[in-house]
Design a protein around this motif. Structure first.
Motif, short mmCIF file in Angstrom:
data_model
loop_
_atom_site.label_atom_id
_atom_site.label_comp_id
_atom_site.label_asym_id
_atom_site.label_seq_id
_atom_site.Cartn_x
_atom_site.Cartn_y
_atom_site.Cartn_z
N MET A 88 0.84 -1.20 0.00
CA MET A 88 0.00 0.00 0.00
C MET A 88 0.87 1.25 0.00
SD MET A 88 -2.62 -1.29 2.98
CE MET A 88 -1.26 -2.07 3.91
N GLY A 89 0.67 2.11 -1.00
CA GLY A 89 1.45 3.33 -1.08
C GLY A 89 1.33 4.18 0.17
N TRP A 90 2.47 4.67 0.68
CA TRP A 90 2.58 5.50 1.87
C TRP A 90 2.29 4.73 3.17
CZ3 TRP A 90 5.20 9.38 0.29
CH2 TRP A 90 4.90 10.04 -0.89
N VAL A 91 1.88 3.47 3.08
CA VAL A 91 1.55 2.69 4.27
C VAL A 91 2.55 1.56 4.48
CG1 VAL A 91 -0.19 1.21 5.39
CG2 VAL A 91 -0.91 3.22 4.07
N SER A 92 2.86 0.83 3.42
CA SER A 92 3.72 -0.35 3.52
C SER A 92 5.19 0.04 3.47
CB SER A 92 3.38 -1.34 2.40
OG SER A 92 2.03 -1.72 2.47
N GLY A 93 5.63 0.66 4.56
CA GLY A 93 7.02 1.05 4.68
C GLY A 93 7.82 0.03 5.47
N ARG A 133 -6.54 -4.50 6.85
CA ARG A 133 -6.32 -5.12 8.15
C ARG A 133 -4.91 -4.81 8.67
NH1 ARG A 133 -8.15 -6.47 13.05
NH2 ARG A 133 -6.76 -4.65 13.15
N PHE A 134 -3.90 -4.80 7.78
CA PHE A 134 -2.54 -4.48 8.22
C PHE A 134 -2.37 -2.98 8.44
CE2 PHE A 134 -1.31 -8.76 6.73
CZ PHE A 134 -0.48 -9.12 7.78
N LEU A 135 -3.08 -2.17 7.66
CA LEU A 135 -3.04 -0.72 7.91
C LEU A 135 -3.48 -0.43 9.33
CD1 LEU A 135 -4.39 2.02 5.51
CD2 LEU A 135 -4.94 2.10 7.93
N LEU A 136 -4.47 -1.18 9.82
CA LEU A 136 -5.00 -0.98 11.16
C LEU A 136 -4.32 -1.90 12.17
CD1 LEU A 136 -8.74 -0.44 10.20
CD2 LEU A 136 -7.07 1.27 10.95
N THR A 137 -3.01 -1.75 12.27
CA THR A 137 -2.20 -2.42 13.29
C THR A 137 -1.32 -1.38 13.95
OG1 THR A 137 -0.39 -2.93 11.75
CG2 THR A 137 -2.13 -4.61 12.01
N VAL A 169 0.62 4.87 9.89
CA VAL A 169 -0.49 5.80 9.66
C VAL A 169 -0.82 6.50 10.99
CG1 VAL A 169 -2.96 5.93 9.09
CG2 VAL A 169 -1.43 4.46 7.75
N PRO A 170 -1.06 7.82 10.97
CA PRO A 170 -1.35 8.54 12.21
C PRO A 170 -2.52 7.92 12.99
CG PRO A 170 -0.98 10.10 10.42
CD PRO A 170 -1.01 8.73 9.80
N ASP A 171 -2.40 7.94 14.32
CA ASP A 171 -3.41 7.31 15.17
C ASP A 171 -4.80 7.90 14.94
OD1 ASP A 171 -1.54 5.63 16.26
OD2 ASP A 171 -1.21 6.83 18.07
N ALA A 172 -4.88 9.20 14.72
CA ALA A 172 -6.18 9.83 14.50
C ALA A 172 -6.84 9.31 13.23
CB ALA A 172 -6.02 11.35 14.43
N VAL A 173 -6.01 9.03 12.22
CA VAL A 173 -6.55 8.49 10.96
C VAL A 173 -7.00 7.05 11.17
CG1 VAL A 173 -6.01 7.94 8.56
CG2 VAL A 173 -5.16 10.05 9.58
N LYS A 174 -6.21 6.28 11.93
CA LYS A 174 -6.63 4.91 12.23
C LYS A 174 -7.98 4.90 12.94
CE LYS A 174 -1.92 3.04 12.74
NZ LYS A 174 -0.94 2.47 13.69
N VAL A 184 -0.33 9.97 5.44
CA VAL A 184 0.93 10.36 6.06
C VAL A 184 0.76 11.63 6.89
CG1 VAL A 184 3.32 11.04 5.62
CG2 VAL A 184 2.24 9.31 4.19
N GLU A 185 0.14 12.63 6.28
CA GLU A 185 0.00 13.91 6.95
C GLU A 185 -1.25 13.99 7.83
OE1 GLU A 185 0.02 16.39 3.53
OE2 GLU A 185 2.13 15.97 3.04
N GLY A 186 -2.17 13.03 7.66
CA GLY A 186 -3.37 13.01 8.48
C GLY A 186 -4.37 14.09 8.14
N ASP A 187 -4.23 14.69 6.96
CA ASP A 187 -5.14 15.76 6.54
C ASP A 187 -6.29 15.17 5.74
OD1 ASP A 187 -6.42 18.02 5.70
OD2 ASP A 187 -4.71 18.90 4.65
#
Length: 359
Positions: A25-30, A198-202, A207-212, A308-311
């Motif tokens: 996932m772009g910007w997520v799978s780092g 599902r992995f984004l939400l780990t 990813v910023p906590d507020a976005v999660k 990334v920026e949570g905007d």
């Protein structure tokens, strides 16, 4: 951490303990998420489409510093520097090359010569047959339930059609989030499952906590598939920003499109000539119109703003429909342990329904 309980063609092919893939996932799978997945026994896939060539090499090195387990890198087959990126995978001993589109036969052959497993993502049985005939080792197939770019056919129909078409391992994606789904996919004949949301939400996701939390607040009907973001069907969370995109005319979207294209050029390090070259390749490989190609540069920038920026007022949040079934943020290790344990239990329970010939 549990030991291996399921042996499938995917675990045999890649050397991972569990038949679960964390998608690119772009910007997520780092590096953090990929290494967390790898250390937990799954196949982590590093997303490289939003990285420069130098950034990709640094990310690969960081993953290798964090884990000694197999992992993969997701590549754009139509990128102008795809061959250079494959060279990096070979030089650094990356186990799996995952592709968003069908890589050229010569690229597949080069990777296989150096023992890199080639696993393109496909959206139809005919595409699976094509890449299999070119030498691909496995394919990942995503049904319409999945996040990001997706098609209209659900996994329950797309998966068996692909399984009937090829005799190489098939990884099922789109709609998977727990052990029941893994057991179901294996029962269909898949070699494993791929999961993004599902992995984004780990806790291992950057990813910023507020976005999660925003993701966790959404339900099963709170995603939308729209082509207004980049000209192709794209599943994302239904937010005020996305609803605004849906209602805005093409003329009003022109200014923001140009601005985001400039931002993507700056972030990617590509020249205008390179962007045009990649655009021509995209048009040739995917059949996109000029308007769709112009919109395509929007996606990385809007995803970066949100993920990334949570905007969330200026960015989009790609998401599968499974977001409505997720209510916690485990570590990758906790997630994989419970998925594999549940899958093994479910498969054992289902086996009890089978009658012996003597019964």
């Amino acid at each position: 951490m549990i030991e291996q309980r399921l042996r499938t063609p995917l675990t045999e092919l890649t050397g991972v303990r569990h038949p679960v893939v964390q998608t690119g996932m772009g910007w997520v799978s780092g590096p953090r998420l990929v290494s967390g997945t790898a250390n937990a026994g799954g196949l982590g896939i590093l997303a490289s489409a939003t990285m420069t060539l130098d950034d990709l090499e640094k990310a690969i090195v960081e993953v290798k510093e964090r884990t000694d387990q197999p992992f993969g890198v997701n590549l754009r087959a139509d990128a102008g520097d795809a061959a250079d990126r494959c060279r990096l995978l070979i030089e650094h001993g990356v186990k799996v090359a995952s592709f968003a589109l069908a890589p050229r036969p010569e690229l597949i052959a080069r990777l296989k010569e150096h023992d890199v497993v080639v696993m393109p993502s496909i959206g139809a049985a005919k595409h699976a047959r094509k890449v299999a005939s070119w030498g691909a080792d496995a394919v990942m197939v995503q049904g319409g339930e999945g996040g990001g770019h997706t098609g209209p056919v659900p996994t329950t129909l797309l998966l068996p059609s692909v399984l009937d078409a090829v005799d190489i391992p098939v990884v099922a994606a789109g709609g998977f989030f727990d052990g029941r789904g893994l057991a179901a996919a294996l029962s269909y004949g898949a070699a494993g499952v791929g999961m993004g949301t599902r992995f984004l939400l780990t806790r291992d996701s950057a990813v910023p906590d507020a976005v999660k939390q925003l993701y966790l607040d959404h339900g099963l009907t709170d995603t939308v598939v729209t082509a207004k973001a980049d000209g192709m069907p794209h599943r994302m969370l239904r937010t005020p920003f996305v609803e605004g995109l849906e209602e805005t005319s093409a003329v009003k979207r022109l200014g923001p499109t140009v601005r985001r294209t400039r931002e993507f050029k700056r972030d990617s390090g590509l020249s205008w000539w390179q962007l045009a070259r990649d655009g021509r390749a995209m048009r040739r490989e995917q059949g996109r119109s000029l308007g769709q190609m112009a919109l395509a540069a929007n996606t990385p920038t809007m995803l970066k703003a949100g993920l990334v920026e949570g905007d969330t007022d200026a960015g989009v949040l790609a998401s599968g429909q499974v977001v409505g079934m997720i209510d916690d943020l485990p570590s990758c290790e906790e997630l994989l342990d419970r998925i594999v344990t549940r899958a093994a239990d479910e498969l054992g329970r289902a086996a009890a329904y089978t009658l012996d010939a003597t019964d």
